[in-house]
Design an enzyme around this catalytic site. Sequence first.
Site, short mmCIF file in Angstrom:
data_model
loop_
_atom_site.label_atom_id
_atom_site.label_comp_id
_atom_site.label_asym_id
_atom_site.label_seq_id
_atom_site.Cartn_x
_atom_site.Cartn_y
_atom_site.Cartn_z
N ASP A 1 -23.64 5.65 -11.08
CA ASP A 1 -24.32 5.28 -12.32
C ASP A 1 -24.27 6.36 -13.39
OD1 ASP A 1 -26.14 7.04 -10.82
OD2 ASP A 1 -27.53 6.61 -12.46
N GLU B 1 -21.15 10.18 1.12
CA GLU B 1 -21.62 10.57 -0.22
C GLU B 1 -20.69 9.95 -1.26
OE1 GLU B 1 -23.63 11.33 -2.30
OE2 GLU B 1 -23.82 13.47 -2.75
N ASP B 2 -21.22 9.73 -2.45
CA ASP B 2 -20.37 9.17 -3.51
C ASP B 2 -19.47 10.25 -4.13
OD1 ASP B 2 -22.54 10.42 -4.73
OD2 ASP B 2 -22.95 8.82 -6.15
N ARG C 1 -23.39 0.70 -12.23
CA ARG C 1 -23.13 0.77 -10.78
C ARG C 1 -22.32 -0.42 -10.30
NH1 ARG C 1 -26.44 4.71 -8.29
NH2 ARG C 1 -28.47 5.01 -9.26
N VAL D 1 -18.02 10.08 -14.30
CA VAL D 1 -17.52 8.77 -13.90
C VAL D 1 -18.65 7.82 -13.52
CG1 VAL D 1 -15.26 9.61 -13.16
CG2 VAL D 1 -17.15 9.56 -11.52
N GLY E 1 -25.96 6.22 -4.87
CA GLY E 1 -24.57 6.13 -5.29
C GLY E 1 -23.57 5.66 -4.24
N ASP F 1 -19.91 17.27 -6.44
CA ASP F 1 -19.76 17.87 -7.77
C ASP F 1 -20.01 19.38 -7.64
OD1 ASP F 1 -19.49 17.58 -10.66
OD2 ASP F 1 -21.65 17.77 -10.79
P1 IMP Z 1 -23.91 17.85 -6.71
O1 IMP Z 1 -25.18 18.20 -5.99
O2 IMP Z 1 -23.78 18.59 -8.01
O3 IMP Z 1 -22.67 17.97 -5.88
O4 IMP Z 1 -24.09 16.39 -7.21
C1 IMP Z 1 -23.79 15.33 -6.46
C2 IMP Z 1 -24.45 14.10 -7.04
O5 IMP Z 1 -24.47 14.09 -8.46
C3 IMP Z 1 -23.62 12.92 -6.66
O6 IMP Z 1 -24.04 12.41 -5.44
C4 IMP Z 1 -23.86 11.96 -7.79
O7 IMP Z 1 -25.01 11.20 -7.51
C5 IMP Z 1 -24.13 12.83 -8.98
N1 IMP Z 1 -22.91 12.94 -9.80
C6 IMP Z 1 -22.01 13.94 -9.81
N2 IMP Z 1 -21.00 13.69 -10.66
C7 IMP Z 1 -21.28 12.47 -11.21
C8 IMP Z 1 -20.58 11.64 -12.15
O8 IMP Z 1 -19.50 11.95 -12.67
N3 IMP Z 1 -21.18 10.45 -12.42
C9 IMP Z 1 -22.36 10.05 -11.89
N4 IMP Z 1 -23.03 10.80 -10.99
C10 IMP Z 1 -22.50 11.99 -10.65
MG MG Z 2 -25.49 10.90 -5.26
#
Ligand code: IMP
Ligand code: MG
Length: 183
Positions: free
Chosen positions: A161, A101-102, A167, A155, A46, A105
Amino acid sequence: MPHRPYVIDQMISAKSIAARIEDLAREIEAAYADTERLIVVGLLRGSFVFIADLVRELDMNVEVDFLEASSYGDSMESSREVRILKDLRGKIGGKDVLLVEDIVDTGFTLKHVVNLLQSRKPRVMKTIALLDKPSRREVDIRADWTGFEIPDEFVVGYGIDFAQRNRNLPFIGKVRFTDECEA
Ligand code: IMP
Ligand code: MG
């Protein structure tokens, strides 16, 4: 997995992203003012567009490396279990590192990767995320820099993606399913 029909509504324009990256680059240059060479680590997949634009804004000596962590798969929910699928090529012990990082979440991915890289004893490591969804956080972590805080929306675009699609959009958009009844 057959897709429910959806459209993408623009949330952050390419122009706003570019302007924000310029500001972030100046802050990063200041924070790493005494750094001889910065290792910029992108979390695949991402972050690939963000890291490409960010490093071209950085007026300093930069190396780029990548790490891939397991992600959502095709779902819209975090697995909360993070595995390393591809490790860095280079060593980071004693070096100055910026992890890119993208989206943050739930926070599980960033926390896991930060712990892993810290165990390799970089001289300093800071983190930057293009997007942050603070309302979704389940573990206590924040990136040192955030591009934009966004609400709890799924998003896509600018490297991010939905089941590997979208992407290549130049902006960040939110996914809106069109088979849902609108009130
Ligand atoms: P976390 O471990 O829950 O913080 O997730 C982080 C990863 O989930 C990010 O690096 C993204 O790759 C993916 N992610 C979280 N939210 C979204 C979104 O809204 N769209 C697409 N990918 C997401
Ligand atoms: Mg990611």
